[in-house]
Design an enzyme around this catalytic site. Structure first.
Site, PDB file in Angstrom:
ATOM      1  CB  SER A   1       3.138   3.723   4.279  1.00  0.00           C
ATOM      2  OG  SER A   1       4.119   4.130   4.144  1.00  0.00           O
TER       3      SER A   1
ATOM      4  CE1 TYR B   1       2.024   1.880  -0.233  1.00  0.00           C
ATOM      5  CE2 TYR B   1       3.853   3.710   1.001  1.00  0.00           C
ATOM      6  CZ  TYR B   1       2.637   1.841   0.641  1.00  0.00           C
ATOM      7  OH  TYR B   1       2.555   1.633   2.061  1.00  0.00           O
TER       8      TYR B   1
END
Length: 223
Positions: free
Chosen positions: A108, A134
């Site tokens: 990501s 994350y």
């Protein structure tokens, strides 16, 4: 063996058969490291070396609840990276023996602000932040993909290791995470923002498909 010194991170395993069929192996319990061996064993038992294997390391849950895995690791790091790291190790010999095989890690762009806190992976010392957790897991994904590509090339393997970014996609990741934490206002905001700027899930899958099947993809690429 290859399993001992070259391991990586995968979640569903997409298997593309010669007649154009695709199959997904469910590996959603990989936050438990012991589960990776069971998933790999079932997969190997069901497939010979004539299929084309495209292990895919998926994007995880950016709004996960503060929690630890069964093994005591921070949930996002364990789910997004460690379990799949172990699973790749179990499957690597089979993947490397398969002509045209690739290992695709879904990272990501949220990795950009991320740093891996090697001395505090589970946030036992620093205040917990789901966003930092994350980002940390996505940095780990990229480091894995790049290092695996380097080691595969050094070994002379034709297997590719590729990373990709799916973009902001309208899936069920963010909103349920806020709701589970009781953040209803943030959940409503996330739902609205998702509708405005996010692509649909089918479009979000395209980078992974491209990384797994594109003719112009090189090992070590981040697409």
């Amino acid at each position: 063996s290859a399993i001992k010194d070259m391991v990586g991170s995968i979640m569903p395993i997409a298997v593309a058969h010669g007649e154009g069929r695709a199959e997904m192996t469910d590996a959603h319990h990989l936050e438990r490291l012991r589960s990776s061996g069971l998933v790999a064993a079932r997969f190997v038992d069901g497939h010979g070396e004539t299929t084309e294997h495209y292990p895919s390391n998926p994007n995880g849950s950016p709004e996960g609840i503060t929690a630890l895995t069964t093994d005591g690791h921070e949930m996002q790091f364990g789910t997004n990276h460690l379990g799949h790291f172990a699973l790749t190790g179990h499957l690597l010999d089979l993947v490397m023996a398969t002509p045209g095989s690739r290992i695709v890690t879904v990272s990501s762009l949220a990795h950009a602000p991320g740093r891996i806190a090697f001395d505090d992976l589970a946030f036992r010392q620093a205040p917990y932040s789901r966003h930092r957790a994350y980002a940390q897991s996505k940095v780990a994904n990229l480091l894995f993909a790049k290092e695996l590509a380097r080691r595969l090339a050094k070994r002379g393997s034709a297997t590719l290791s590729v990373a990709c970014h799916p973009g902001v996609s309208a899936t069920n990741l963010a909103v349920p995470g806020f709701e589970a934490q009781g953040s209803w206002l943030l959940a409503m905001a996330a739902r609205l923002i998702t509708r405005i700027i996010a692509q649909d899930a089918a479009a979000g899958a395209l980078p992974t498909l491209s990384a797994a099947t594109g003719a112009d993809i090189a090992s070590g690429d981040y697409t």
